[in-house]
Design an enzyme around this catalytic site. Sequence first.
Site, short mmCIF file in Angstrom:
data_model
loop_
_atom_site.label_atom_id
_atom_site.label_comp_id
_atom_site.label_asym_id
_atom_site.label_seq_id
_atom_site.Cartn_x
_atom_site.Cartn_y
_atom_site.Cartn_z
N LYS A 22 10.20 -13.87 -17.98
CA LYS A 22 10.73 -12.63 -17.38
C LYS A 22 12.22 -12.46 -17.65
O LYS A 22 12.66 -11.41 -18.11
CB LYS A 22 10.48 -12.65 -15.87
N ASN A 23 12.99 -13.51 -17.36
CA ASN A 23 14.44 -13.34 -17.42
C ASN A 23 14.98 -13.27 -18.85
O ASN A 23 16.12 -12.84 -19.06
CB ASN A 23 15.15 -14.41 -16.59
N ARG A 93 16.71 -5.33 -10.53
CA ARG A 93 18.05 -5.90 -10.54
C ARG A 93 18.63 -5.95 -11.98
O ARG A 93 19.76 -5.62 -12.23
CB ARG A 93 17.93 -7.32 -9.98
N CYS A 117 15.53 -7.77 -6.49
CA CYS A 117 15.36 -8.94 -5.64
C CYS A 117 16.54 -9.12 -4.68
O CYS A 117 17.68 -9.09 -5.08
CB CYS A 117 15.27 -10.16 -6.55
N ARG A 123 24.94 -10.01 -4.11
CA ARG A 123 24.78 -10.27 -5.55
C ARG A 123 25.81 -9.43 -6.31
O ARG A 123 25.51 -8.36 -6.81
CB ARG A 123 23.34 -9.98 -5.99
N PRO A 124 27.02 -9.95 -6.42
CA PRO A 124 28.10 -9.17 -7.05
C PRO A 124 27.94 -9.08 -8.58
O PRO A 124 27.25 -9.91 -9.18
CB PRO A 124 29.36 -9.99 -6.72
N ILE A 125 28.60 -8.09 -9.19
CA ILE A 125 28.61 -8.02 -10.67
C ILE A 125 30.05 -7.89 -11.18
O ILE A 125 30.30 -7.39 -12.26
CB ILE A 125 27.72 -6.90 -11.24
N ASP A 126 30.99 -8.40 -10.36
CA ASP A 126 32.41 -8.29 -10.75
C ASP A 126 32.68 -8.98 -12.09
O ASP A 126 33.50 -8.51 -12.89
CB ASP A 126 33.30 -8.89 -9.65
N ASP A 306 15.93 -20.88 -9.10
CA ASP A 306 14.68 -20.10 -9.01
C ASP A 306 13.46 -20.97 -8.74
O ASP A 306 12.35 -20.46 -8.57
CB ASP A 306 14.48 -19.26 -10.29
#
Length: 431
Positions: A22-23, A93, A117, A123-126, A306
């Site tokens: 998946k990832n 996500r 999820c 869940r930052p994306i900085d 995970d």
Amino acid sequence: MEKFIIRGGKSLHGDINISGAKNAAVAILPATLLAKDVFTIENVPDIRDISSMLQILEALGADVRYLSKSTIRIDTRNVRSQTVPYDLTKNLRASYYLLGAMLGMYNNAQVAMPGGCNFGGVRPIDLHLKGFSALGALISTDGGVIEAKASRLIGASVYFDKVSVGATINVMLAAVKARGLTILENAAREPHIVDLANFLNLMGANIKGAGTDVIKIEGVGTLHGCDYSIIPDQIEAGTYMVAAAATAGDLMIKNVIPKHLEPITAKLRECGAYVEEFDDAIRVQATGRLHSCNVKTLPHPGFPTDMQPQFTVLLTVCEGMSIVSDSVWDNRFKYVDQLTRMGAQIQIEGRSAIVQGTAQLKGAPVKADDLRAGAAMIIAGLVAKGTTEIEEIVHIDRGYEDVVLKLTAVGADIQRVDVQPPVDVQRIKRA
Ligand code: EPZ
């Protein structure tokens, strides 16, 4: 709405085939936007996150066709749009990878902040945005939409303050066509990062060092279509490995890369399970009750976060006390409330769970708080005495292909059934 009903207490025996990762797939599919061409991608898992990603590619103008259950043809020649609205990103996500891919291709992208999820933490994306800025992009956020644009991306050195899978992938996507050299330092090393780099290199990119913590990307002018097969899913395989050990079963798990499973293999052996590696399969066998061990999650090649909820379930039925610490996510123990309802003895202290092994879990109604929490509930249900009903399985469908089919074939008693609305709601509707 659907739920799973599991009648537990049966050991799992037989063969299970693992689907594509998946990832890796959620990064490789948006990467097709970096060329206007035709791709054939094999070993694509048939799961909800992939349907969501394909729906987005179609909305952008790509022609997507299934050639078989796991092979997809994607034609990106007519892609025109660079905007992805919230109704398409809210369930996925990984839709943030569209930002890197479209910025890399068009120097312009507008993507609504993703949903997906949520296991309790922020869940930052900085770090993704910091990387785009280093390449010269201007970032703005308005009305929940992130816009990234540049007149021309220029290669740069990007140091990630924290090891981040998503930021490594996103900045790699943005940098493949940037002018000059980009160096990613303190990069993540997960197998799906190597898989994406292999895919991009097959498209004509020049990426070196994927799988180490320094990735060098020399920008290229154009990229083209290719045929590619996605790696097997490390976490799906790990989940069935743990299910075999927890049910005192014997599973041959096929279509895997044993090297990717080493941290899970090591911990299962530490608990007393027998694990044998083959070229592209792994056998896990356990007899009777295993013993406790401590687990700490870390970025690859450490023990994967995970797999943390699934492994914790195994430890709840091992002999002795175990400590599970998650150093990747702040708060990934929300699911423990569900397990304690099944008789597990777990105490949370900060970023650790202290698990006191008990001889037997008992079936109970529970819910899947998120994808891996849901996988953990399945293992708990398989191990428990009596019947376990798992609600909110939509989360599990995001990442596990044919889970009922695969488990039933190895002796589990698991069914997917419709959830009936409560009786009083039915009465109100009739009135
Ligand atoms: C990926 O998420 C996976 N998702 C997750 O799997 C996995 O748990 C995670 O990597 C860690 O292995 C996909 O690949 C689609 P990160 P990602 O960026 O990329 C912090 C599953 O169950 N961070 O590696 O979002 C962050 O808070 C899912 O399949 C920042 O501070 O994770 C976390 O503590 C769930 N700033 C740590 O880094 C950022 O900009 C690692 O996160 C980004 C992350």
